[in-house]
Motif scaffolding. Structure first.
Motif, PDB file in Angstrom:
ATOM      1  N   MET A   1      89.352  18.083 124.220  1.00  0.00           N
ATOM      2  CA  MET A   1      90.279  17.180 123.549  1.00  0.00           C
ATOM      3  C   MET A   1      89.895  15.747 123.905  1.00  0.00           C
ATOM      4  O   MET A   1      89.704  15.420 125.065  1.00  0.00           O
ATOM      5  N   SER A   2      89.800  14.909 122.928  1.00  0.00           N
ATOM      6  CA  SER A   2      89.432  13.514 123.127  1.00  0.00           C
ATOM      7  C   SER A   2      90.559  12.761 123.839  1.00  0.00           C
ATOM      8  O   SER A   2      91.740  13.021 123.594  1.00  0.00           O
ATOM      9  N   LYS A   6      96.259  11.967 119.964  1.00  0.00           N
ATOM     10  CA  LYS A   6      97.711  11.830 120.057  1.00  0.00           C
ATOM     11  C   LYS A   6      98.335  12.993 119.308  1.00  0.00           C
ATOM     12  O   LYS A   6      97.880  13.340 118.225  1.00  0.00           O
ATOM     13  N   VAL A   7      99.355  13.584 119.902  1.00  0.00           N
ATOM     14  CA  VAL A   7     100.009  14.729 119.294  1.00  0.00           C
ATOM     15  C   VAL A   7     101.483  14.395 119.113  1.00  0.00           C
ATOM     16  O   VAL A   7     102.165  14.035 120.076  1.00  0.00           O
ATOM     17  N   LEU A  18     102.671  12.376 122.228  1.00  0.00           N
ATOM     18  CA  LEU A  18     102.062  12.725 123.510  1.00  0.00           C
ATOM     19  C   LEU A  18     100.620  12.236 123.518  1.00  0.00           C
ATOM     20  O   LEU A  18      99.896  12.407 122.540  1.00  0.00           O
ATOM     21  N   THR A  19     100.203  11.618 124.618  1.00  0.00           N
ATOM     22  CA  THR A  19      98.852  11.074 124.744  1.00  0.00           C
ATOM     23  C   THR A  19      98.232  11.531 126.060  1.00  0.00           C
ATOM     24  O   THR A  19      98.926  12.039 126.944  1.00  0.00           O
ATOM     25  N   ASN A  20      96.943  11.330 126.199  1.00  0.00           N
ATOM     26  CA  ASN A  20      96.202  11.647 127.429  1.00  0.00           C
ATOM     27  C   ASN A  20      96.411  13.093 127.878  1.00  0.00           C
ATOM     28  O   ASN A  20      96.535  13.377 129.066  1.00  0.00           O
ATOM     29  N   LEU A  21      96.465  14.020 126.941  1.00  0.00           N
ATOM     30  CA  LEU A  21      96.770  15.409 127.268  1.00  0.00           C
ATOM     31  C   LEU A  21      95.668  16.106 128.067  1.00  0.00           C
ATOM     32  O   LEU A  21      95.934  17.086 128.753  1.00  0.00           O
ATOM     33  N   ALA A  22      94.452  15.592 128.035  1.00  0.00           N
ATOM     34  CA  ALA A  22      93.361  16.189 128.800  1.00  0.00           C
ATOM     35  C   ALA A  22      93.276  15.633 130.222  1.00  0.00           C
ATOM     36  O   ALA A  22      92.479  16.108 131.035  1.00  0.00           O
ATOM     37  N   ALA A  34      98.546  18.427 129.518  1.00  0.00           N
ATOM     38  CA  ALA A  34      98.981  19.374 128.486  1.00  0.00           C
ATOM     39  C   ALA A  34      99.510  20.655 129.119  1.00  0.00           C
ATOM     40  O   ALA A  34     100.534  21.200 128.681  1.00  0.00           O
ATOM     41  N   GLU A  35      98.831  21.150 130.166  1.00  0.00           N
ATOM     42  CA  GLU A  35      99.270  22.379 130.826  1.00  0.00           C
ATOM     43  C   GLU A  35     100.587  22.184 131.573  1.00  0.00           C
ATOM     44  O   GLU A  35     101.446  23.069 131.566  1.00  0.00           O
ATOM     45  N   VAL A  36     100.755  21.020 132.191  1.00  0.00           N
ATOM     46  CA  VAL A  36     102.006  20.740 132.899  1.00  0.00           C
ATOM     47  C   VAL A  36     103.164  20.627 131.896  1.00  0.00           C
ATOM     48  O   VAL A  36     104.241  21.182 132.112  1.00  0.00           O
ATOM     49  N   LEU A  37     102.934  19.943 130.782  1.00  0.00           N
ATOM     50  CA  LEU A  37     103.980  19.841 129.754  1.00  0.00           C
ATOM     51  C   LEU A  37     104.332  21.216 129.189  1.00  0.00           C
ATOM     52  O   LEU A  37     105.509  21.513 128.950  1.00  0.00           O
ATOM     53  N   ASP A  38     103.325  22.044 128.967  1.00  0.00           N
ATOM     54  CA  ASP A  38     103.571  23.398 128.476  1.00  0.00           C
ATOM     55  C   ASP A  38     104.409  24.188 129.468  1.00  0.00           C
ATOM     56  O   ASP A  38     105.356  24.883 129.085  1.00  0.00           O
ATOM     57  N   TYR A  39     104.096  24.073 130.748  1.00  0.00           N
ATOM     58  CA  TYR A  39     104.858  24.769 131.794  1.00  0.00           C
ATOM     59  C   TYR A  39     106.321  24.311 131.795  1.00  0.00           C
ATOM     60  O   TYR A  39     107.243  25.127 131.793  1.00  0.00           O
TER      61      TYR A  39
END
Length: 104
Positions: A1-2, A6-7, A18-22, A34-39
């Motif tokens: 993911m770049s 932005k999602v 949401l930004t900077n997900l990687a 992204a993984e922390v937000l998913d959790y």
């Protein structure tokens, strides 16, 4: 993911970007933002009742291993729908100042 990706996500009646997900937030385990937000999204039904009506004034601008502090003033750029409240402090430093606001 770049890093520029932005999602847009819909939460109730609001659209959040949401930004900077990687970005790696926990280097030892390699967990990304992204993984922390998913959790948090998955455990929200269990977690939220325990933290409802509690202030959340801490910040760690240097990341998990960086300097952490309690943020005593609400950021000027916060969205207007985020509720704030005054919280009194019993510390000697706080007694010399007015009560501070934080996000709830």
């Amino acid at each position: 993911m770049s890093p520029d990706t932005k999602v847009a996500v819909r939460v109730d009646d609001r659209t959040l970007t949401l930004t900077n997900l990687a970005k790696v937030l926990y280097p030892d385990a390699g967990f990304t933002k992204a993984e922390v937000l998913d959790y948090y999204q998955r455990i929200a039904p269990v977690l939220l009742p325990h933290i409802a009506d509690r202030p959340s004034p801490s910040s760690a601008t240097g990341g998990r291993r960086g300097q952490a502090f309690f943020q005593k003033h609400v950021a000027a750029h916060r969205p207007d729908w985020i509720q704030t409240a005054e919280v009194s402090s019993a510390s000697s430093r706080a007694r010399s100042r007015a009560p501070w606001s934080t996000t709830c």
